[in-house]
Design an enzyme around this catalytic site. Structure first.
Site, PDB file in Angstrom:
ATOM      1  CE  LYS A 184       3.280  -3.455   7.615  1.00  0.00           C
ATOM      2  NZ  LYS A 184       1.900  -3.345   8.146  1.00  0.00           N
ATOM      3  N   GLY A 237       2.522   6.468   4.070  1.00  0.00           N
ATOM      4  CA  GLY A 237       2.187   6.504   5.495  1.00  0.00           C
ATOM      5  C   GLY A 237       2.710   7.787   6.110  1.00  0.00           C
ATOM      6  CB  THR A 239       6.535  12.595   8.013  1.00  0.00           C
ATOM      7  OG1 THR A 239       5.628  13.182   7.063  1.00  0.00           O
ATOM      8  CG2 THR A 239       7.930  13.151   7.783  1.00  0.00           C
ATOM      9  N   GLY A 242       8.155   7.002   7.359  1.00  0.00           N
ATOM     10  CA  GLY A 242       8.903   7.165   6.104  1.00  0.00           C
ATOM     11  C   GLY A 242      10.389   7.362   6.366  1.00  0.00           C
ATOM     12  CD  GLU A 260       3.523   9.620  -2.958  1.00  0.00           C
ATOM     13  OE1 GLU A 260       3.125  10.682  -2.464  1.00  0.00           O
ATOM     14  OE2 GLU A 260       4.043   9.544  -4.081  1.00  0.00           O
ATOM     15  CB  CYS A 295      -2.222  11.792   2.347  1.00  0.00           C
ATOM     16  SG  CYS A 295      -2.784  11.473   0.671  1.00  0.00           S
ATOM     17  CD  GLU A 394      -0.786  13.800   8.270  1.00  0.00           C
ATOM     18  OE1 GLU A 394       0.041  13.047   8.801  1.00  0.00           O
ATOM     19  OE2 GLU A 394      -1.200  13.653   7.104  1.00  0.00           O
TER      20      GLU A 394
HETATM   21  P1  NAD Z   1       1.946   4.746   9.540  1.00  0.00           P
HETATM   22  O1  NAD Z   1       3.199   5.405   9.111  1.00  0.00           O
HETATM   23  O2  NAD Z   1       1.701   4.572  10.986  1.00  0.00           O
HETATM   24  O3  NAD Z   1       1.862   3.270   8.926  1.00  0.00           O
HETATM   25  C1  NAD Z   1       1.884   3.042   7.536  1.00  0.00           C
HETATM   26  C2  NAD Z   1       2.347   1.629   7.277  1.00  0.00           C
HETATM   27  O4  NAD Z   1       3.710   1.489   7.695  1.00  0.00           O
HETATM   28  C3  NAD Z   1       1.563   0.561   8.052  1.00  0.00           C
HETATM   29  O5  NAD Z   1       1.386  -0.565   7.215  1.00  0.00           O
HETATM   30  C4  NAD Z   1       2.500   0.232   9.204  1.00  0.00           C
HETATM   31  O6  NAD Z   1       2.314  -1.057   9.738  1.00  0.00           O
HETATM   32  C5  NAD Z   1       3.856   0.356   8.524  1.00  0.00           C
HETATM   33  N1  NAD Z   1       5.004   0.593   9.393  1.00  0.00           N
HETATM   34  C6  NAD Z   1       5.036   1.235  10.590  1.00  0.00           C
HETATM   35  N2  NAD Z   1       6.296   1.290  11.055  1.00  0.00           N
HETATM   36  C7  NAD Z   1       7.089   0.669  10.135  1.00  0.00           C
HETATM   37  C8  NAD Z   1       8.491   0.427  10.036  1.00  0.00           C
HETATM   38  N3  NAD Z   1       9.359   0.834  10.971  1.00  0.00           N
HETATM   39  N4  NAD Z   1       8.955  -0.223   8.946  1.00  0.00           N
HETATM   40  C9  NAD Z   1       8.108  -0.621   7.960  1.00  0.00           C
HETATM   41  N5  NAD Z   1       6.776  -0.418   8.017  1.00  0.00           N
HETATM   42  C10 NAD Z   1       6.268   0.234   9.071  1.00  0.00           C
HETATM   43  O7  NAD Z   1       0.776   5.540   8.833  1.00  0.00           O
HETATM   44  P2  NAD Z   1      -0.799   5.292   8.955  1.00  0.00           P
HETATM   45  O8  NAD Z   1      -1.258   5.798  10.281  1.00  0.00           O
HETATM   46  O9  NAD Z   1      -1.113   3.880   8.562  1.00  0.00           O
HETATM   47  O10 NAD Z   1      -1.363   6.235   7.777  1.00  0.00           O
HETATM   48  C11 NAD Z   1      -1.638   7.591   7.959  1.00  0.00           C
HETATM   49  C12 NAD Z   1      -0.483   8.417   7.407  1.00  0.00           C
HETATM   50  O11 NAD Z   1      -0.302   8.105   6.034  1.00  0.00           O
HETATM   51  C13 NAD Z   1      -0.764   9.919   7.452  1.00  0.00           C
HETATM   52  O12 NAD Z   1       0.403  10.585   7.844  1.00  0.00           O
HETATM   53  C14 NAD Z   1      -1.090  10.251   5.996  1.00  0.00           C
HETATM   54  O13 NAD Z   1      -0.851  11.572   5.614  1.00  0.00           O
HETATM   55  C15 NAD Z   1      -0.203   9.301   5.267  1.00  0.00           C
HETATM   56  N6  NAD Z   1      -0.676   9.087   3.899  1.00  0.00           N
HETATM   57  C16 NAD Z   1       0.015   9.665   2.866  1.00  0.00           C
HETATM   58  C17 NAD Z   1      -0.451   9.519   1.558  1.00  0.00           C
HETATM   59  C18 NAD Z   1       0.269  10.183   0.401  1.00  0.00           C
HETATM   60  O14 NAD Z   1      -0.012   9.851  -0.743  1.00  0.00           O
HETATM   61  N7  NAD Z   1       1.172  11.105   0.639  1.00  0.00           N
HETATM   62  C19 NAD Z   1      -1.589   8.755   1.312  1.00  0.00           C
HETATM   63  C20 NAD Z   1      -2.264   8.176   2.388  1.00  0.00           C
HETATM   64  C21 NAD Z   1      -1.792   8.343   3.686  1.00  0.00           C
END
Ligand code: NAD
Length: 491
Positions: A184, A237, A239, A242, A260, A295, A394
């Site tokens: 997804k 995505g 924390t 996650g 991650e 990230c 962050e």
């Molecule tokens: P997000 O957590 O809002 O969303 C990430 C994904 O999760 C999206 O596809 C979203 O639709 C999905 N999602 C949201 N709620 C969910 C749930 N309850 N169950 C399953 N899926 C769900 O993050 P974002 O705003 O898309 O990305 C930015 C974040 O990602 C920042 O915190 C960044 O640090 C992190 N990030 C981390 C890394 C790493 O390697 N550590 C890499 C890139 C981004």
């Protein structure tokens, strides 16, 4: 000349990809905007609940019957290499599709993202016949061994900040190891990966081994992770998400999960840096790349007091030299923020920092831009307490906080005083200090006299503390997509 006409790019019909074909979603319809100019450019047809279920069932059936998991590993490798070649050959179509709705400029995508995505597939393909189990030492009347097996269906959930690259980190090791995947992507950047899924079929990947379901986190991501046929979840995505995913995996498994997550990474500049100009340029780039929406963005500058003025001055000059603009404009050096919502969060944190006594040496507000999109000025904040929101949280935007330190001990104490532990950078000309820093810093990656990753795919990436669990890239990421079975044979 890389420019393309964004008005010609729309979503191709049917945004989901299940069982080797595009599929019109019967779930919620969503508008997708171009962050560069705020216009809605496409509609996303989310997968309905029945379609999420069907995607996982299809992936499971492909795992059991398509032969992908049981085929000669070198045959898997060949298909994945062909897939990588097709991605590179499709650049003229894929790059605009990736750039139009994301924050990545077309130049960056053509120069780096596409080849990196392809190379990631090639890198993990090479593991297919190189990592299995082992025969263990035991008594001569027995044979003991470990056997590695793919999990079955891996669910992958990806963010929007580098859409194809983040997806590749998930799908490449899982598929090379013989799993089927249901991915997804973020609902903000959904389209380019569907084209990549089509290319997989052209390369010879059996239908159903790689599927894409579209939609938001609650209506599609959550049921995907909870599906009883999903045996492992890989997430990148925030924390907070996650933690929600880990809970879902615990309640419906327990299932192994790779997380991650976010970061608040320090960049430490010592006065003995070999080249302060180079260090300052690196610091500036590490927080303005992708407008800070990375990230591992180096969002906290820790600079030794005696060189602070010079380093800050150079960074401010680098910030102010940026030209902000649309992702499709060749002259752009810094693209947009992904959404108005994200921009509002960045601006809210900066406003509260200023109200609490911080100073914006440069930036501190949204940028006037040629388009009506979401742009934020590169911002350098000083005068903030270590426990303030802007230093600890962050921001995920082009905002750099600055703190000074007197000696090495203080530098590491400030750097490690964070809930996150994703990455850290150190600039010094002293080898002993560099080596001490790599041990002292609580981060999954430490860069010395540079900041940011390279094409060294063997180096795993992943965070400590609230930055995550497990690794993407490296041997670890491949191993995490296999389960290990022990066998003991009495001779
Ligand atoms: P997000 O957590 O809002 O969303 C990430 C994904 O999760 C999206 O596809 C979203 O639709 C999905 N999602 C949201 N709620 C969910 C749930 N309850 N169950 C399953 N899926 C769900 O993050 P974002 O705003 O898309 O990305 C930015 C974040 O990602 C920042 O915190 C960044 O640090 C992190 N990030 C981390 C890394 C790493 O390697 N550590 C890499 C890139 C981004």
């Amino acid at each position: 000349m890389n420019s393309f006409n964004p008005l010609l790019i729309g979503a191709e019909a049917a945004n989901n990809f299940v069982a080797g074909r595009r599929l019109v979603g019967d779930g919620m319809a969503m508008d997708v905007r171009r962050p560069s100019d705020a216009n809605v450019y496409a509609a996303l047809d989310s997968a309905g609940a029945g379609q999420v279920d069907a995607a996982v069932e299809n992936a499971f059936s492909a795992f059991k019957t398509s032969g992908w998991a049981s085929t000669d590993p070198r045959a898997r490798m060949k298909v994945m290499r062909r897939w990588a070649d097709l991605i590179e050959a499709d650049a003229a179509r894929l790059a605009p599709l990736e750039a139009v709705g994301s924050t990545r400029t077309i130049g960056e995508i053509l120069a780096w993202d596409l080849s990196y995505t392809a190379e990631c597939l090639r890198f993990f393909a090479e593991f297919a016949d190189k990592m299995g189990g082992e025969v263990v030492a035991t008594t001569p009347d027995k044979l003991g061994m470990t056997i590695t097996e793919p999990y079955g269906v891996v669910a992958a959930v990806a963010p929007w900040n580098l859409p194809l690259v983040m997806a590749a980190w998930k799908i490449a090791p899982a598929i090379a190891a013989g799993n089927s995947v249901v991915l997804k992507p973020s609902e903000l950047t959904p389209f380019s990966i569907v084209r990549v899924a089509e290319l997989a079929i052209e390369a010879g990947l059996p239908a159903g081994v790689f599927n894409v379901v579209q939609g938001d986190g609650l209506s599609v991501g959550d049921p995907l992770c909870r599906h009883p046929r999903v045996s492992k979840v890989s997430f990148t995505g925030s924390t907070a998400t996650g933690i929600a995913i880990m809970r879902a995996c615990a309640e419906t498994g327990p299932k192994p999960v790779t997380l991650e997550l976010g970061g608040k990474s320090p960049q430490i500049v010592f006065a003995d840096s070999k080249d302060l100009g180079q260090a300052a340029a690196t610091v500036a780039r590490a927080i303005t790349l992708n407008s800070g929406q990375v990230c591992v963005a180096g969002s906290r500058l820790l600079v030794q007091d005696k060189v602070a003025e010079e380093v800050v001055g150079r960074i401010v000059a680098a910030f102010e030299a940026h030209r902000m603009g649309a992702t499709w404009d060749d002259a752009t050096t810094m693209g947009p923020i992904i959404s108005e919502k994200q921009l509002g969060q960045i601006d809210g944190t900066v406003s509260r920092a200023l109200a609490a006594g911080g100073e914006a040496v440069t930036g501190g507000r949204r940028a006037p831009a040629p388009q009506q999109g979401s742009y934020y000025l590169p911002t350098l904040l000083t005068g903030l307490a270590q426990d303030s929101e802007a230093v600890q949280g962050e921001i995920f935007g082009p905002v750099l906080t600055v703190q000074t330190f007197a000696d090495e001990e203080e530098a590491y104490a400030l750097a490690n005083d964070s809930a996150y532990g994703l990455a850290a950078g150190v600039h010094t000309g002293n080898l002993d200090r560099a080596l001490r820093a790599t041990r002292a810093l609580e981060a999954g990656t430490v860069w010395v006299n540079r900041y940011g990753r390279s094409n060294d795919f063997m180096l795993p990436t992943g965070g400590f503390k609230q930055s995550g669990i497990g690794k993407d890239l490296g041997r670890e990421a491949y191993a995490a997509n296999l389960k290990s079975k022990a066998a003991l044979i009495q001779l």
